[in-house]
Design a protein around this motif. Structure first.
Motif, short mmCIF file in Angstrom:
data_model
loop_
_atom_site.label_atom_id
_atom_site.label_comp_id
_atom_site.label_asym_id
_atom_site.label_seq_id
_atom_site.Cartn_x
_atom_site.Cartn_y
_atom_site.Cartn_z
N ILE A 40 15.29 19.94 20.08
CA ILE A 40 16.06 18.67 20.33
C ILE A 40 15.20 17.49 20.92
O ILE A 40 14.65 17.92 22.01
CB ILE A 40 17.46 18.83 21.26
N THR A 41 15.07 16.50 20.26
CA THR A 41 14.43 15.11 21.20
C THR A 41 15.44 14.02 21.40
O THR A 41 16.43 13.68 20.53
CB THR A 41 13.39 14.71 20.21
N LEU A 42 15.11 13.44 22.60
CA LEU A 42 16.03 12.14 22.87
C LEU A 42 15.22 11.02 22.78
O LEU A 42 14.01 11.43 23.51
CB LEU A 42 16.67 12.41 24.14
N TYR A 43 15.10 10.28 21.94
CA TYR A 43 14.08 8.92 22.14
C TYR A 43 14.93 7.95 22.72
O TYR A 43 15.90 7.75 22.48
CB TYR A 43 13.74 8.78 20.65
N LEU A 44 14.28 7.35 23.59
CA LEU A 44 14.55 6.06 24.19
C LEU A 44 13.56 5.18 24.23
O LEU A 44 12.36 5.38 24.82
CB LEU A 44 14.93 6.60 25.81
N LYS A 45 13.85 3.70 24.03
CA LYS A 45 12.85 2.81 23.99
C LYS A 45 12.61 2.12 25.23
O LYS A 45 13.40 1.91 26.04
CB LYS A 45 13.30 1.82 23.07
N SER A 47 9.70 -0.58 26.98
CA SER A 47 8.52 -1.53 26.83
C SER A 47 8.21 -1.62 25.24
O SER A 47 6.87 -1.47 25.07
CB SER A 47 7.43 -1.08 27.66
N GLY A 48 9.10 -1.20 24.33
CA GLY A 48 8.77 -1.49 23.14
C GLY A 48 8.17 -0.20 22.27
O GLY A 48 7.81 -0.37 21.11
N VAL A 49 8.13 1.02 23.16
CA VAL A 49 7.52 2.24 22.53
C VAL A 49 8.62 3.28 22.62
O VAL A 49 9.38 3.05 23.56
CB VAL A 49 6.03 2.35 22.75
N ASN A 50 8.61 4.47 21.88
CA ASN A 50 9.59 5.49 22.11
C ASN A 50 8.87 6.36 23.33
O ASN A 50 7.75 6.77 23.39
CB ASN A 50 9.57 6.34 20.94
N LYS A 51 9.90 6.60 24.14
CA LYS A 51 9.73 7.67 25.40
C LYS A 51 10.50 8.76 24.80
O LYS A 51 11.76 8.46 24.09
CB LYS A 51 10.13 7.08 26.65
N THR A 52 10.31 10.11 25.29
CA THR A 52 10.90 11.18 24.87
C THR A 52 11.50 12.02 25.63
O THR A 52 10.86 12.21 26.90
CB THR A 52 10.25 11.99 23.57
N LEU A 53 12.35 12.87 25.74
CA LEU A 53 12.84 14.11 26.35
C LEU A 53 13.08 15.28 25.24
O LEU A 53 13.86 15.02 24.35
CB LEU A 53 14.18 13.57 27.10
N ILE A 54 12.16 16.10 25.35
CA ILE A 54 12.12 17.30 24.28
C ILE A 54 12.68 18.44 24.88
O ILE A 54 12.10 18.78 26.06
CB ILE A 54 10.79 17.18 23.67
N SER A 55 13.20 19.24 24.25
CA SER A 55 13.70 20.73 24.50
C SER A 55 12.72 21.73 24.24
O SER A 55 11.85 21.53 23.21
CB SER A 55 15.05 21.00 23.94
N THR A 56 12.96 22.88 24.36
CA THR A 56 12.54 24.19 23.80
C THR A 56 12.88 24.22 22.39
O THR A 56 13.68 23.68 21.96
CB THR A 56 12.52 25.44 24.74
N THR A 57 12.21 25.02 21.52
CA THR A 57 12.67 25.41 20.42
C THR A 57 13.70 26.52 20.23
O THR A 57 13.86 27.37 21.17
CB THR A 57 11.28 25.65 19.46
N ASN A 58 14.14 26.81 18.95
CA ASN A 58 14.69 28.16 18.73
C ASN A 58 16.15 28.08 18.88
O ASN A 58 17.03 29.04 19.26
CB ASN A 58 14.11 29.31 19.24
N HIS A 59 16.77 26.86 18.76
CA HIS A 59 18.31 26.62 18.89
C HIS A 59 18.77 26.50 17.47
O HIS A 59 18.77 25.35 17.03
CB HIS A 59 18.51 25.36 19.81
N ASN A 60 18.90 27.47 16.67
CA ASN A 60 19.00 27.48 15.34
C ASN A 60 19.91 28.27 14.72
O ASN A 60 20.09 28.62 13.70
CB ASN A 60 17.62 28.16 14.69
N SER A 61 21.18 28.67 15.55
CA SER A 61 22.22 29.25 15.08
C SER A 61 23.36 28.39 14.33
O SER A 61 23.29 27.20 14.68
CB SER A 61 23.17 29.99 16.26
N THR A 62 23.86 28.95 13.02
CA THR A 62 24.85 27.98 12.36
C THR A 62 26.25 28.45 12.83
O THR A 62 27.26 28.14 12.04
CB THR A 62 24.63 27.98 11.13
N SER A 63 26.47 29.60 13.71
CA SER A 63 27.74 30.27 13.84
C SER A 63 28.39 29.83 15.25
O SER A 63 29.33 30.15 15.33
CB SER A 63 27.49 31.62 13.78
N ILE A 64 27.71 29.00 15.81
CA ILE A 64 28.06 28.61 17.26
C ILE A 64 28.12 27.08 17.31
O ILE A 64 27.44 26.23 16.83
CB ILE A 64 27.63 29.22 18.55
#
Length: 167
Positions: A40-45, A47-64
């Motif tokens: 998951i990534t949160l992008y926040l502008k 000074s005119g450029v994207n800054k990010t907050l990024i999670s770890t991977t593998n959050h991939n269930s479709t059942s919850i």
């Protein structure tokens, strides 16, 4: 400073999905994106450029339903975090204290420029106008069926949308 709470269930994994967006020219003012690698990534502008907050991977269930909290600390950006089901899953944080003004209309379920839609179901979305503490996030998560953030956080809750369209 703010905390964005989002409860989301995916339909398809390994697919780019944007549950919340605000597109402003070539830079995303505020976007939450579920990436192909299931991070998951949160992008926040800033000074005119994207800054990010990024999670770890593998959050991939479709059942919850996943219960996310995006905590953005504008005073101390290094304290900004992504929580999943009350666990800090932040892996990368490049947020800055000089966040640009948020412009344009926010779009739930789309990037805001007519492309890259969401692929999932929403249970609850809310915006709290302050940084929530870890204890408050734990209380919110431990309630089981989410209690109204308006009840928990009072006038600090600036937006609340529920699955039935009320808020």
């Amino acid at each position: 400073q703010f905390t964005f709470l989002l409860s989301l269930k995916r339909v398809t994994v390994n697919k780019l999905s944007v549950p919340f967006g605000n597109y402003n020219g070539s830079v995303w003012t505020l976007v939450i994106q579920w990436n192909v690698d299931n991070s998951i990534t949160l992008y926040l502008k800033a000074s005119g450029v994207n800054k990010t907050l990024i999670s770890t991977t593998n959050h991939n269930s479709t059942s919850i339903f996943y219960h996310f909290a995006f905590v953005v600390d504008g005073v101390t950006p290094a304290n900004s975090k992504i929580y999943l089901n009350d666990v800090d899953i932040t892996s990368t944080n490049t947020l800055a204290s000089n966040t640009d003004s948020l412009a344009n209309n926010f779009v739930i379920g789309n990037l805001g420029n007519g492309t890259t839609s969401s692929d999932g179901y929403y249970l609850l979305t809310s915006l709290i106008s302050r940084v929530l503490t870890t204890a408050e996030l734990t209380d919110y998560y431990n309630l089981g069926k989410p209690k109204s953030p308006q009840t928990l956080f009072g006038t600090d809750c600036k937006m609340l949308l529920t699955a039935n369209g009320t808020g």
